[in-house]
Design a protein around this motif. Structure first.
Motif, PDB file in Angstrom:
ATOM      1  N   ILE A  31      -8.223  -9.327  12.836  1.00  0.00           N
ATOM      2  CA  ILE A  31      -7.715  -8.231  13.655  1.00  0.00           C
ATOM      3  C   ILE A  31      -7.513  -8.679  15.099  1.00  0.00           C
ATOM      4  O   ILE A  31      -6.485  -8.378  15.714  1.00  0.00           O
ATOM      5  CB  ILE A  31      -8.669  -7.019  13.575  1.00  0.00           C
ATOM      6  N   THR A  32      -8.470  -9.444  15.658  1.00  0.00           N
ATOM      7  CA  THR A  32      -8.300  -9.920  17.028  1.00  0.00           C
ATOM      8  C   THR A  32      -7.144 -10.907  17.130  1.00  0.00           C
ATOM      9  O   THR A  32      -6.404 -10.904  18.117  1.00  0.00           O
ATOM     10  CB  THR A  32      -9.592 -10.593  17.544  1.00  0.00           C
ATOM     11  N   THR A  33      -6.953 -11.713  16.107  1.00  0.00           N
ATOM     12  CA  THR A  33      -5.816 -12.642  16.099  1.00  0.00           C
ATOM     13  C   THR A  33      -4.499 -11.877  16.075  1.00  0.00           C
ATOM     14  O   THR A  33      -3.560 -12.211  16.813  1.00  0.00           O
ATOM     15  CB  THR A  33      -5.897 -13.583  14.883  1.00  0.00           C
ATOM     16  N   ILE A  34      -4.421 -10.861  15.268  1.00  0.00           N
ATOM     17  CA  ILE A  34      -3.199 -10.046  15.184  1.00  0.00           C
ATOM     18  C   ILE A  34      -2.948  -9.336  16.509  1.00  0.00           C
ATOM     19  O   ILE A  34      -1.816  -9.254  16.995  1.00  0.00           O
ATOM     20  CB  ILE A  34      -3.296  -9.042  14.016  1.00  0.00           C
ATOM     21  N   GLU A  35      -4.002  -8.817  17.126  1.00  0.00           N
ATOM     22  CA  GLU A  35      -3.848  -8.144  18.421  1.00  0.00           C
ATOM     23  C   GLU A  35      -3.343  -9.105  19.489  1.00  0.00           C
ATOM     24  O   GLU A  35      -2.494  -8.751  20.306  1.00  0.00           O
ATOM     25  CB  GLU A  35      -5.185  -7.542  18.863  1.00  0.00           C
ATOM     26  N   LYS A  36      -3.838 -10.333  19.491  1.00  0.00           N
ATOM     27  CA  LYS A  36      -3.383 -11.318  20.476  1.00  0.00           C
ATOM     28  C   LYS A  36      -1.937 -11.710  20.236  1.00  0.00           C
ATOM     29  O   LYS A  36      -1.155 -11.868  21.178  1.00  0.00           O
ATOM     30  CB  LYS A  36      -4.266 -12.564  20.429  1.00  0.00           C
ATOM     31  N   GLU A  37      -1.554 -11.881  18.975  1.00  0.00           N
ATOM     32  CA  GLU A  37      -0.183 -12.271  18.661  1.00  0.00           C
ATOM     33  C   GLU A  37       0.814 -11.172  19.011  1.00  0.00           C
ATOM     34  O   GLU A  37       1.899 -11.427  19.497  1.00  0.00           O
ATOM     35  CB  GLU A  37      -0.052 -12.639  17.187  1.00  0.00           C
ATOM     36  N   LEU A  38       0.441  -9.931  18.747  1.00  0.00           N
ATOM     37  CA  LEU A  38       1.354  -8.826  19.012  1.00  0.00           C
ATOM     38  C   LEU A  38       1.315  -8.376  20.465  1.00  0.00           C
ATOM     39  O   LEU A  38       2.224  -7.696  20.937  1.00  0.00           O
ATOM     40  CB  LEU A  38       1.018  -7.645  18.103  1.00  0.00           C
ATOM     41  N   GLY A  39       0.265  -8.731  21.179  1.00  0.00           N
ATOM     42  CA  GLY A  39       0.153  -8.336  22.587  1.00  0.00           C
ATOM     43  C   GLY A  39      -0.041  -6.840  22.724  1.00  0.00           C
ATOM     44  O   GLY A  39       0.568  -6.209  23.590  1.00  0.00           O
ATOM     45  N   LEU A  40      -0.854  -6.261  21.874  1.00  0.00           N
ATOM     46  CA  LEU A  40      -1.043  -4.812  21.889  1.00  0.00           C
ATOM     47  C   LEU A  40      -1.847  -4.341  23.090  1.00  0.00           C
ATOM     48  O   LEU A  40      -1.632  -3.238  23.581  1.00  0.00           O
ATOM     49  CB  LEU A  40      -1.751  -4.370  20.601  1.00  0.00           C
ATOM     50  N   TYR A  41      -2.766  -5.135  23.552  1.00  0.00           N
ATOM     51  CA  TYR A  41      -3.661  -4.691  24.613  1.00  0.00           C
ATOM     52  C   TYR A  41      -3.420  -5.473  25.891  1.00  0.00           C
ATOM     53  O   TYR A  41      -4.305  -6.114  26.424  1.00  0.00           O
ATOM     54  CB  TYR A  41      -5.116  -4.808  24.151  1.00  0.00           C
ATOM     55  N   ASP A  42      -2.215  -5.423  26.394  1.00  0.00           N
ATOM     56  CA  ASP A  42      -1.919  -5.996  27.701  1.00  0.00           C
ATOM     57  C   ASP A  42      -2.444  -5.059  28.775  1.00  0.00           C
ATOM     58  O   ASP A  42      -2.707  -3.871  28.531  1.00  0.00           O
ATOM     59  CB  ASP A  42      -0.408  -6.179  27.887  1.00  0.00           C
ATOM     60  N   THR A  43      -2.585  -5.560  29.962  1.00  0.00           N
ATOM     61  CA  THR A  43      -3.078  -4.726  31.061  1.00  0.00           C
ATOM     62  C   THR A  43      -2.084  -3.624  31.381  1.00  0.00           C
ATOM     63  O   THR A  43      -2.480  -2.497  31.716  1.00  0.00           O
ATOM     64  CB  THR A  43      -3.325  -5.588  32.311  1.00  0.00           C
ATOM     65  N   GLU A  44      -0.806  -3.904  31.250  1.00  0.00           N
ATOM     66  CA  GLU A  44       0.204  -2.877  31.503  1.00  0.00           C
ATOM     67  C   GLU A  44       0.115  -1.768  30.459  1.00  0.00           C
ATOM     68  O   GLU A  44       0.228  -0.587  30.772  1.00  0.00           O
ATOM     69  CB  GLU A  44       1.593  -3.494  31.491  1.00  0.00           C
ATOM     70  N   SER A  45      -0.094  -2.161  29.206  1.00  0.00           N
ATOM     71  CA  SER A  45      -0.204  -1.164  28.136  1.00  0.00           C
ATOM     72  C   SER A  45      -1.439  -0.309  28.336  1.00  0.00           C
ATOM     73  O   SER A  45      -1.404   0.916  28.142  1.00  0.00           O
ATOM     74  CB  SER A  45      -0.270  -1.846  26.777  1.00  0.00           C
ATOM     75  N   GLU A  46      -2.545  -0.904  28.717  1.00  0.00           N
ATOM     76  CA  GLU A  46      -3.782  -0.144  28.923  1.00  0.00           C
ATOM     77  C   GLU A  46      -3.642   0.840  30.072  1.00  0.00           C
ATOM     78  O   GLU A  46      -4.077   1.993  29.953  1.00  0.00           O
ATOM     79  CB  GLU A  46      -4.939  -1.102  29.191  1.00  0.00           C
ATOM     80  N   THR A  47      -3.018   0.414  31.171  1.00  0.00           N
ATOM     81  CA  THR A  47      -2.839   1.345  32.291  1.00  0.00           C
ATOM     82  C   THR A  47      -1.900   2.479  31.916  1.00  0.00           C
ATOM     83  O   THR A  47      -2.114   3.635  32.303  1.00  0.00           O
ATOM     84  CB  THR A  47      -2.290   0.609  33.525  1.00  0.00           C
ATOM     85  N   TYR A  48      -0.887   2.205  31.135  1.00  0.00           N
ATOM     86  CA  TYR A  48       0.035   3.261  30.694  1.00  0.00           C
ATOM     87  C   TYR A  48      -0.689   4.269  29.819  1.00  0.00           C
ATOM     88  O   TYR A  48      -0.541   5.465  29.983  1.00  0.00           O
ATOM     89  CB  TYR A  48       1.221   2.640  29.950  1.00  0.00           C
ATOM     90  N   VAL A  49      -1.494   3.766  28.866  1.00  0.00           N
ATOM     91  CA  VAL A  49      -2.214   4.665  27.969  1.00  0.00           C
ATOM     92  C   VAL A  49      -3.241   5.489  28.766  1.00  0.00           C
ATOM     93  O   VAL A  49      -3.383   6.692  28.543  1.00  0.00           O
ATOM     94  CB  VAL A  49      -2.889   3.858  26.830  1.00  0.00           C
ATOM     95  N   ASN A  50      -3.949   4.867  29.689  1.00  0.00           N
ATOM     96  CA  ASN A  50      -4.945   5.574  30.485  1.00  0.00           C
ATOM     97  C   ASN A  50      -4.310   6.646  31.354  1.00  0.00           C
ATOM     98  O   ASN A  50      -4.830   7.762  31.480  1.00  0.00           O
ATOM     99  CB  ASN A  50      -5.730   4.603  31.357  1.00  0.00           C
TER     100      ASN A  50
END
Length: 127
Positions: free
Chosen positions: A104-123
């Motif tokens: 799961i962590t490998t898939i998340e890194k490959e897809l770039g799901l948790y970038d800092t920009e994505s986290e700030t947008y979601v927050n």
């Protein structure tokens, strides 16, 4: 225009004459006029080194291309076989059940799901 009859008309003399015995010693006279040149000696080892380096380059390129295409074909064949084996029988829930935390962590890194920009947008969107 007057017609020419090459067989019956008298021949025209060119005016040029070759001295007697001119061609008999022509080669000797020309060779005497040429300057002496040193003969360039090329050792056999230098020629062998060129051949050896050329063959080594061909071998490196051929093994490299063979390895590259062999690696691509095995990766494609494995993924296509897995897809054909499980495409009709498995659901996404079953896939998620078989994944480990490392997968799961490998898939998340490959897809770039948790970038800092994505986290700030979601927050910002949730607040």
């Amino acid at each position: 225009m007057k017609k020419f009859d090459l067989h019956n008309d008298p021949k025209i003399e060119t005016g040029f004459k070759i001295p007697e015995h001119y061609f008999e010693n022509l080669e000797d006279r020309i060779m005497n006029q040429l300057p002496e040149q040193d003969v360039k000696v090329i050792s056999l080892w230098q020629r062998k080194s060129v051949w050896i380096s050329g063959m080594a380059a061909v071998l490196v390129v051929s093994f490299g291309t063979w390895f590259y295409f062999n690696q691509q074909s095995t990766e494609l064949s494995v993924s296509s076989q897995e897809y054909l084996a499980y495409s009709n029988d498995i659901t996404t829930e079953e896939i998620a059940y078989h994944l480990t935390d490392e997968d799961i962590t490998t898939i998340e890194k490959e897809l770039g799901l948790y970038d800092t920009e994505s986290e700030t947008y979601v927050n910002e969107y949730l607040n």
